[in-house]
Structure formats: structure tokens, C-alpha cells
Design an enzyme around this catalytic site. Sequence first.
Site, PDB file in Angstrom:
ATOM      1  CB  SER A  14      52.627 -10.722 -58.580  1.00 33.64           C
ATOM      2  OG  SER A  14      51.985  -9.797 -57.740  1.00 33.64           O
ATOM      3  CD  GLU A  15      46.951  -9.068 -59.984  1.00 28.80           C
ATOM      4  OE1 GLU A  15      47.513 -10.171 -59.797  1.00 28.80           O
ATOM      5  OE2 GLU A  15      45.907  -8.731 -59.390  1.00 28.80           O
ATOM      6  CG  ASN A  16      52.711  -6.252 -58.632  1.00 27.73           C
ATOM      7  OD1 ASN A  16      52.359  -7.417 -58.564  1.00 27.73           O
ATOM      8  ND2 ASN A  16      53.635  -5.745 -57.855  1.00 27.73           N
ATOM      9  CB  SER A  58      51.631  -8.259 -65.943  1.00 27.06           C
ATOM     10  OG  SER A  58      51.170  -9.071 -64.895  1.00 27.06           O
TER      11      SER A  58
END
Lengths: 219, 219, 236, 236
Positions: free
Chosen positions: A48-50, A90
Site C-alpha cells: 500500500s503506497e501510504n 514506499s
Amino acid sequence: MGEVNVRERIARRAEKEIEDGDYVNLGIGMPTLVANYISANKTVVLQSENGLLGIGPYPTKDKVDPDLINAGKETVTSIPGSAYFNSAESFAMIRGEHVDVAILGGMEVSEKGDLANWMIPGKMIKGMGGAMDLVHGAKKIIIIMDHVAKDGSAKIKKECSLPLTGKGVVHKIITERALIDVTPTGLELKEVFDGFTIQDIIDSTEATLIVKDVIEGVN
Amino acid sequence: MGEVNVRERIARRAEKEIEDGDYVNLGIGMPTLVANYISANKTVVLQSENGLLGIGPYPTKDKVDPDLINAGKETVTSIPGSAYFNSAESFAMIRGEHVDVAILGGMEVSEKGDLANWMIPGKMIKGMGGAMDLVHGAKKIIIIMDHVAKDGSAKIKKECSLPLTGKGVVHKIITERALIDVTPTGLELKEVFDGFTIQDIIDSTEATLIVKDVIEGVN
Amino acid sequence: MKPIYSSAKEAVANIQDGATLMVGGFGLVGIPEQLILALVEKNVKELTVISNNCGVDEWGLGLLLKNKQIKKMIGSYVGENKEFERQVLSGEIEVELTPQGTLAEKIRAGGAGIPAFFTPAGVGTIVAEGKEIREFGGKEYVLEESLRADFALVRAAKADKFGNLIYNKTAQNFNPMMAAAGRFTIAEVEEIVETGDLDPAMIHTPSIYVQGLLQADQEKRIERLTLSSGGSNPAG
Amino acid sequence: MKPIYSSAKEAVANIQDGATLMVGGFGLVGIPEQLILALVEKNVKELTVISNNCGVDEWGLGLLLKNKQIKKMIGSYVGENKEFERQVLSGEIEVELTPQGTLAEKIRAGGAGIPAFFTPAGVGTIVAEGKEIREFGGKEYVLEESLRADFALVRAAKADKFGNLIYNKTAQNFNPMMAAAGRFTIAEVEEIVETGDLDPAMIHTPSIYVQGLLQADQEKRIERLTLSSGGSNPAG
């Protein structure tokens, strides 16, 4: 075919592109559904890019942590073996080609694998989020979307008419009607799904399709 | 003045440039000695470019951890409130102007604040280590060194003759004889240490010195 | 989930002559000791090695050097090694010296998909010769390109079976960036724990960067033992 | 060792009209809630805000927006906010949209003293218009410049009195890079512990990046509550 069936068919077919051991990023919206169909025989780690590697299922009420969300801002959990990190790390992970597969939604894909999925001129521009980074990073970029727009017009086109998210970035397109590979020589029709003919696909696709070894009747 | 006294004088004077609350990087060799003279009234956090913020004293025998060293590869300890991190983060810290003071050794300093401290032509080149990064990062770069070379020749010169570590990077020079500031208009003699006269300093310095408000007899 | 090798020999089996390797560590701290020994044993040649230092004469990368396995060395400081000096002077080894922070950032950039960046380090020195210089905000910077490697050999204190790594103290140093910049990263670790035993908020290297694990005991030789009392150095 | 403010009002006392602020968070997660409320109270105007998102209509940066305190917004996604749309369409606010990874890297570069870097994101799109494009290894990249700010407002779970910070789960997001890129960084934390109580190997933001601390309770509003059973979304 109802909306739910369309989405399920696409998600199930997309799942087959994921291999055991893969690290996968699923975009917001329909791509998120792919998580529901991942085979129990595969160990797949969702990024998840967060800032999370190892997204787990949605939490039960007592397990909700407001500080734990996915990129779609939904409350989630994390799996054993997961890791948290900052946004620069990330996207280093994404940009540095460490993610094996990214499955993203699309508005338009061109013959050369250009992707448009972030803005419609004249409408409020909300922003590209992480999409422009994701399309350059993952080893395999799969676009899942409806084959045609609501007005019946083609979404797989000679050239994108909408502003691009990335140029020449798409590897594979999966719709409710077909699976198409982006190859150096053009778009190659690989699979036609049950209920559609090769001619149906050609008719509903503006881009030229290479038709060589097509598997028909895929369900 | 004996070697030990020379080094102690320089280290003691350099310590006065450090303020309470400062984050400081001390170079390998003589600069490391400055740590011994830091006033108990100041909280000073020492940065080590191999990935430690908060260097403590050398360990007693039972506290030695082979995995805990400073940039000089000496076994050290860490203080309460310290942090470990990787080398990229460490130099981000340095390059990003977060370190308040760096105290480094020098071979030559020029009138414009150029520094040479890493190689002597004809001798084996061992490498610059972190010196070239450090001179561009810390808010205040202080060079501590003997005022003249072993053969009596000047080390504070019009131009450096040795290959540079950095161009226009030095803010202050402290030797056993004097303290000199690098200013936009040239080198300004600020302090002459006990046992030397202003003329002594001028005579042993090749670079032109601005002599305005000099404090003499500093000990 | 990640392969756990039964020996250092097995771990380095795919490393061939001419490979580019990143090897973690600062001095002798945080070096993958057993993987280096296995490379000596394997006698793989013509290596390009990217590492901050090059070991000492009888330990670490110094062993590869002694065995003449290194064709080119990219590092920031190689001064601890007499054999290195001999090979440089005789032209047997090619050396590329890079400021330490630039080296760390070139490796970080390699793993992060950043092909090049501007940095102030080296401007006006021989390091910047032949490279592009550009001014930003009134200060000059030099353009440096990223580094990647065929293999990264790193050392960590702990791994879980997913391949998440945690380093001990200053043994972290170059290891996390190298783990990311290596196309195939082999982690030599002191202890392998069950997946789920490491706190996800405290992972230094997420598992995505690690392709194989080796559990191995470490000698952890000390280059400069300095003690607060009875030591040879007055500081402390 | 670092100032501990007695109130959010005191913490933001030096922030003046026209300041450039970085504000941590992704969505509503990891935002410095109380510092934002204090900025609303202070009614400081003409702010340039760098933040991934711009809050929602009644919380987070959405409150500054509603109060017309933001002159320019730099972010990657601002779609959760009707007032934002109104101000954009009426020309009341200037917007700079940046790919999320580029935004993260621009901020990381700012704190790390890297003035510019090349990235693939945005090549061939309107994001790259007017910017330098260069090829490395057969692929095109766009040159992006770093970002810094007068103040960074971040939120962490824990701080010690030195100013070391630890974040909770995905509340880390942009906070560590912003802490480094802010010339003056104010950390709003849930808990301040004694110096020495945090494990030095597990610090996310070393104290050098933090200039002041505020202890404050957090509301932690949830933007999209999704549950595994009885939730509105079929996934999970």
C-alpha cells in the site's frame, strides 16, 4: 452480465496473473477487489503506497486502528510479516522496480500502452495520487477496466484522448470481454471471454488488434 | 609547547565554538579529542557519519559491542537519547544542513576558505571518506590544525597546493597559534594565543590576514 | 517464504565471474563475513565490488583482494589495507573513490529508481571532473548517477522468514540501501525468527528487498578496540 | 532538551502570514490535528501548504481551506473536499499537483540537501511540461527540484525529550521526510517519554530534525471505516 459479475470476472482473471511469492500493488476501486480472489495456495504480499507492505483483511470492529489504512483510506489490518515505512521509502520500493505486479484501473489505453486514468478535462482535477509513479515502477502493469465506456465508445484506442498518466507503460489489459497483451508490435488479443466473439472484441476496440493465437470461451 | 599541549589548546578553544543544544560532527584524529573538553553545562549531541547520533564515551571492557563504532572505527558507546540509522540517512542529515558544527582536520586552507585535507600527490590515495560531504553540510565548518607544517611552511595559504576537499567551505580556522575567521572579504585574524604575537601569525601565514580587532594573549 | 540456504556456499552459488557485488559494512562492522569467505572458497574472479571500505589484510573484503578476485573497487576509503595499496600501485586493481555520502546516496538512488541526482559534495574537486555542474539557489552541485548491482550481500542481526531485516546498532550502515539496490540480495543474519515475531513498525529492511537468507554465526572482529580506562587513546 | 510547548497556540506562535508549511499525513491519518486547529484560531493567512491531501470539509487542512488561509496548495490528491473544488474553480486558491512518489521524494531531497533528481514519474504527461527530460539507460526521466518549508508540522505517537520520534503504523507516511525538510519542525505527539526510554535502533525521526514538541490528545477521525463483516465494502 451484471455489474457485480463483470467486476468479479475481471478480478478473478487478474488474480491469475499473480504468482506465488509476488509483491503486488492493487489500485483504488475495482483493483482492490482482486484481493478477495487470491488463491489460498499463493503467498502474496500486498503493498500500500501510504507505507505498508502486507495489507491484511478489513478489521472487525474491535480491531479498527484509525492509524492503519490502505491507499484508498479504508481501515485495514496488517498480516504477520508486514512492515511499515514512510512514503519516500514506499515509492522507492515502487519506482525501484521491486513490486512485481501493479493492477490499476484505467479510463483509456492506447495501442502503444499509454495509459490515461487520472483526469477528465473540464471536470475538477483531483490529482494523480500515486498512479504516475506506480506505472513506472512495477515489473508488470496490468490495467483492469470495462471494455467500453458507458456510452459504448471504445476505451482501448489508437491514441488516448485524455491526458496521460504514463506513456508506454501498460503490459496487459483485462476487461470483462478480453485479455490483451501490449507487445512491441502492438496490442495482441490473447483471450476472449465467454459470451463474446473475436469479432465482438475487434468491433468494440478502436485500436488495431493482432489476432494470432487467441483462446476463446475463457470463463 | 609540547605536542599534547598543542592538541589540548586547540581542542579546548574549538570546544568554545560549540553551543548548548548543538549537534556536532567531530572528524577523525585531533577533532575527536574535542569531545573530552565539552563543558558539563552544555548538552551536545555528537553525530557519527556511520550512523549514530549521540556518541558516548569509549566503553569499559564489559560494555564493548563490536557492532558499535564511530567513524574512526573505534569502539564507542551511545548516550540516552541516541539514534541509529543507515548511511544514506546519516549523510542526508549532514548534507541537509542539520548538523550545527563540524570540526575537521586540515592540511591546507586557502584565503577563500578552500580546504585540502584528503590526499597528498605521490602518496597512496586512501580516499576522502565522508569529508567532502561534511564540508558542504554542517552550518559551521571549523578546521583545526597545526599552524604550520613540520618543515615550517605555511598551511594557511593564498591558494591550496594540494587537491581540494571542498571549495569555499571553511568558516573558521583554529590552530595552536591563532583563531582566524573566513569572511567574504578574506581571512580575518580574531585571536592570537598566548606565546605568539600578531606579527608571528602574519609571518607564519602565507595568506593575507585582515587585522582589525584582534584579541591577544588568549589562553 | 524466502529461500533459507543451508550453507554460505549454497548462498553464493549463482555468483559468477565478472559479477558486480555490493557488500555491506563500514570498516569490519556489519560485513557479511561468511558470504565473503564463501566467495573466497568459490574463487570467483573479475568482480566489481561496491563497498565503503575494502576490509583489512586478513579479514573481510581484504581476503578477496588478497586472492586477486577483485577487478574494480568502488568505495570511499580503502586505507586499512596494505595489499590494496600494492595492487593499486602495480595497476592490478581499478579504483573509483567516491565521497562517502555520495556513495550512500548513489546506492540509495539505485534501489529507489532514481537514475541521477545533484549533490554539493565534490564540487570544485577532482571528484567533479568531467561531470555536469549546475547551480541551484546560488550554490553549485554536481550530477551523480545511481549504482545498482547484480548481487547485494548484506548482514543483519535478525530476519523473519518473509525476509524482513533488523540491524544491530552501527552495523546498519550501508546494508539497507544495498539490500534495495541489489538485483538479488542475500542477507547473512545472526538469527532467523518466525514470521510475525518482528514488530512491523521496527523493520529496517522490508522483505521485498531480500531474495535469500543465510543464518550464520559472526566473528565480529574489532578493528580498533578503544576502552574508557586502560585504553590507548586519551578520549572518553 | 527540546522546547515542550504548553499549548498548540504557543507551538504555532512564530508562524506568520505568508509562511510555507509542510503538514504531515495521508488522508486524515497522521495529521497534526491540534496544530492545524491552532492555525485556524490564529487565523494566519496567505499560507503555502505542502501536504499530500487537503483534509476533508470539516477536519484537518479542510479547516484552513474553509477559513481561506491557504494561498497555494502543493499535493498529490485533493479530491475529498468540496470547498477545495469551489476555491479552485473560482480562482481563490493556486494548486500544484505532483505525483505522490515525486512529492515524497522532493520533500526527502529537500531535507537531504539534494536540490534536484531525475524520476520517471510524469514523463510524457502534463506533469513534465516545461521540465528537463533526459535519458538514462534508454529510459526517459524528468528533472524535479526539491522542496523545503519554513515550518514542518508533523504528528508522531511518541517522542522523548531529545525530540526523537516514533510513528504508529501508517500514520508515519510523509511525516519523517517533512520533519527533515522543515527549517523549524514542530512535532505533535501523543506521548512524551523520558530521554533514554526509546530504543535507539527503532527511532523513525532522529532528534536533530525536531525543534519543538507538543503533547496533545488526538481525535483520529476515520475517513472510510471498512469492516470485515457488516461493512459496506465486499473485500476482506
